[in-house]
Design an enzyme around this catalytic site. Structure first.
Site, PDB file in Angstrom:
ATOM      1  N   ILE A   5       6.847  -4.291  -8.451  1.00 25.36           N
ATOM      2  CA  ILE A   5       6.317  -3.181  -8.957  1.00 25.36           C
ATOM      3  C   ILE A   5       7.013  -1.609  -8.628  1.00 25.36           C
ATOM      4  CG2 ILE A   5       4.091  -1.659  -9.447  1.00 25.36           C
ATOM      5  CD1 ILE A   5       2.594  -4.328  -8.985  1.00 25.36           C
ATOM      6  N   GLY A   6       7.073  -1.905  -7.371  1.00 27.46           N
ATOM      7  CA  GLY A   6       7.798  -0.263  -6.747  1.00 27.46           C
ATOM      8  C   GLY A   6       8.231  -0.581  -5.524  1.00 27.46           C
ATOM      9  N   GLY A   8       8.988   1.837  -1.949  1.00 26.58           N
ATOM     10  CA  GLY A   8       8.882   3.331  -1.371  1.00 26.58           C
ATOM     11  C   GLY A   8       9.737   3.467   0.126  1.00 26.58           C
ATOM     12  N   MET A  48       8.153   2.978   2.821  1.00 32.55           N
ATOM     13  CA  MET A  48       7.656   2.299   4.102  1.00 32.55           C
ATOM     14  C   MET A  48       7.723   0.781   3.756  1.00 32.55           C
ATOM     15  SD  MET A  48       4.425   4.419   5.601  1.00 32.55           S
ATOM     16  CE  MET A  48       3.941   2.741   6.411  1.00 32.55           C
ATOM     17  N   GLU A 108       7.351  -2.206  -0.173  1.00 31.79           N
ATOM     18  CA  GLU A 108       7.584  -2.474  -1.549  1.00 31.79           C
ATOM     19  C   GLU A 108       6.298  -3.190  -1.836  1.00 31.79           C
ATOM     20  OE1 GLU A 108      10.862  -5.061  -1.437  1.00 31.79           O
ATOM     21  OE2 GLU A 108       9.907  -6.693  -0.577  1.00 31.79           O
ATOM     22  N   VAL A 109       5.914  -2.848  -3.277  1.00 34.36           N
ATOM     23  CA  VAL A 109       4.536  -3.383  -3.920  1.00 34.36           C
ATOM     24  C   VAL A 109       4.976  -4.507  -4.998  1.00 34.36           C
ATOM     25  CG1 VAL A 109       2.580  -2.796  -4.901  1.00 34.36           C
ATOM     26  CG2 VAL A 109       3.752  -1.268  -3.437  1.00 34.36           C
ATOM     27  N   ASP A 128      -2.148  13.485   0.859  1.00 29.05           N
ATOM     28  CA  ASP A 128      -0.775  13.264  -0.032  1.00 29.05           C
ATOM     29  C   ASP A 128      -1.223  13.124  -1.379  1.00 29.05           C
ATOM     30  OD1 ASP A 128       1.939  13.101  -0.503  1.00 29.05           O
ATOM     31  OD2 ASP A 128       1.959  11.070  -0.035  1.00 29.05           O
TER      32      ASP A 128
END
Length: 377
Positions: free
Chosen positions: A13-14, A16, A18, A20-21, A129
């Protein structure tokens, strides 16, 4: 790929800073989930602690506008986090496709996001955040706030200076107190939400400069420009309330619950509050001043003398009538007293006048009698 013997990864999905999803399936419960894996090259003590904190923080929360956490653990020396799968897109993706939103949609997003933050704040959790990338919209347009806990380690701007993307993303929505190095609190989340809503309506955040440092200075020193001055067709009430969210002092901002309640009502439309029904009363003639009844005469007192009495005096002993209209009552009392004094004096003068008249009549009668006798001789 099967994670922990239970979660089958389907598609990414994405990714970042830190982890991955992945879109995945929980083969035990038979439901779609999102699995976040901590990246192996960043699996140091700090990253591990932050990842674990995210899981522990999000697991304490349960709210329709917060991404739910289902599971947490380690698999092949990598930490994983199993979350609710939000079938939709983030506000960042929405802004890329749509540029700006109308007041109706922005108000709905603001109210739902504030309701989710209110639930977190009641648990003593500050997101720290809030930005478009962390606010998700599901297929029905419902807001889901994700990534709780990751930003809790960012207590000052310098802690965000790890990558260019992170500092720019953070500086655009960073509260003034955080730009000054102070610890974030619930009011900091509300400022960040105000920046997000401002961007939804205008297409860009309230403050943006060439460098992240210059942007931070703007958060601290520069007042935000009302959206109506920037050509945005938004109700005046909405515009004014948004400026309150962007107040420089944390104590001047509304709480998350107040924001949720305000946007869930029609107050943002600027509609006047309905007045209570008015039933006019007929005009009343002012009642004459009333005074205490005259006391009964004391035993042995002369009932023919005019009766006198004292008006009730105030507790302070100044001879004033307590309650409203005291001055008018004193004046009326003095008038009444004067009238009684005049009447009494008139009564006391009546015997003197009668005696004088009787004497004059007797004198004339004597004169007339003498003249008669004198003429008879």
């Amino acid at each position: 790929m099967l994670v922990a013997g239970r979660y089958r990864l389907i598609s990414a999905i994405g990714r970042g800073g830190m982890g991955e999803v992945w879109r995945a399936t929980d083969e035990v419960l038979g439901r779609a989930v999102a699995v976040k894996l901590l990246l192996g090259e960043h699996a140091d003590e700090s990253a591990t602690a932050r990842f674990r904190l995210e899981a522990q923080t999000a697991a304490r929360l349960s709210h329709p506008h917060l991404v739910a956490v289902f599971d947490f653990g380690a698999w092949e020396n990598r930490l994983f986090l199993v979350m609710e799968l939000v079938e939709g897109r983030s506000l960042a993706d929405l802004l890329l496709a749509q540029e700006r939103l109308g007041p109706e949609q922005a108000a709905r997003i603001a109210g739902q996001a504030a309701a989710g933050l209110a639930a977190a704040h009641r648990q003593g959790i500050v997101h720290r955040d809030i930005k478009p990338g962390n606010l998700m919209l599901d297929g029905e347009g419902t807001v889901k706030i994700g990534d709780f806990g990751i930003a809790q380690f960012v207590d000052d701007p310098s802690a965000a200076l790890t990558t260019t993307g992170q500092i720019v993303g953070t500086s655009l929505y960073l509260a003034p107190e955080r730009a000054l190095g102070r610890t974030a609190d619930a009011a900091s989340d509300m400022y960040s939400l105000g920046c997000v809503v401002y961007q939804l309506l205008l297409g860009e955040p309230p403050f943006r400069s060439d460098t992240a440092t210059a942007t931070l200075y703007q958060h601290v020193d520069t007042p935000p420009v009302p959206l109506r001055r920037r050509g945005v067709d938004v109700p005046a009430a909405f515009d004014t309330y948004l400026l309150g969210l962007l107040a420089k002092q944390p104590e001047e901002r509304p709480t998350a619950q107040q924001v949720a309640d305000w946007f869930h009502s029609d107050a943002w439309r600027g509609r006047p509050e309905p007045l209570p029904p008015h039933h006019p009363e007929p005009a009343r003639t002012p009642a004459p001043a009333r005074f205490p009844a005259a006391p009964a005469p004391l035993p042995g007192a002369d009932s023919g003398a005019p009766t006198t009495y004292r008006l009730p005096q105030a507790a302070a002993g100044h001879g004033t009538v307590p309650g409203p209209g005291g001055h008018g009552r004193r004046a009326a009392a003095r008038t009444a007293k004067g009238r009684r004094r005049t009447a009494g004096e008139a009564i006391r003068r009546r015997p003197r006048v009668a005696s004088a008249i009787a004497g004059a009549i007797a004198f004339l009668a004597a004169v007339f009698l003498g003249m008669s006798l004198f003429s008879g001789r």
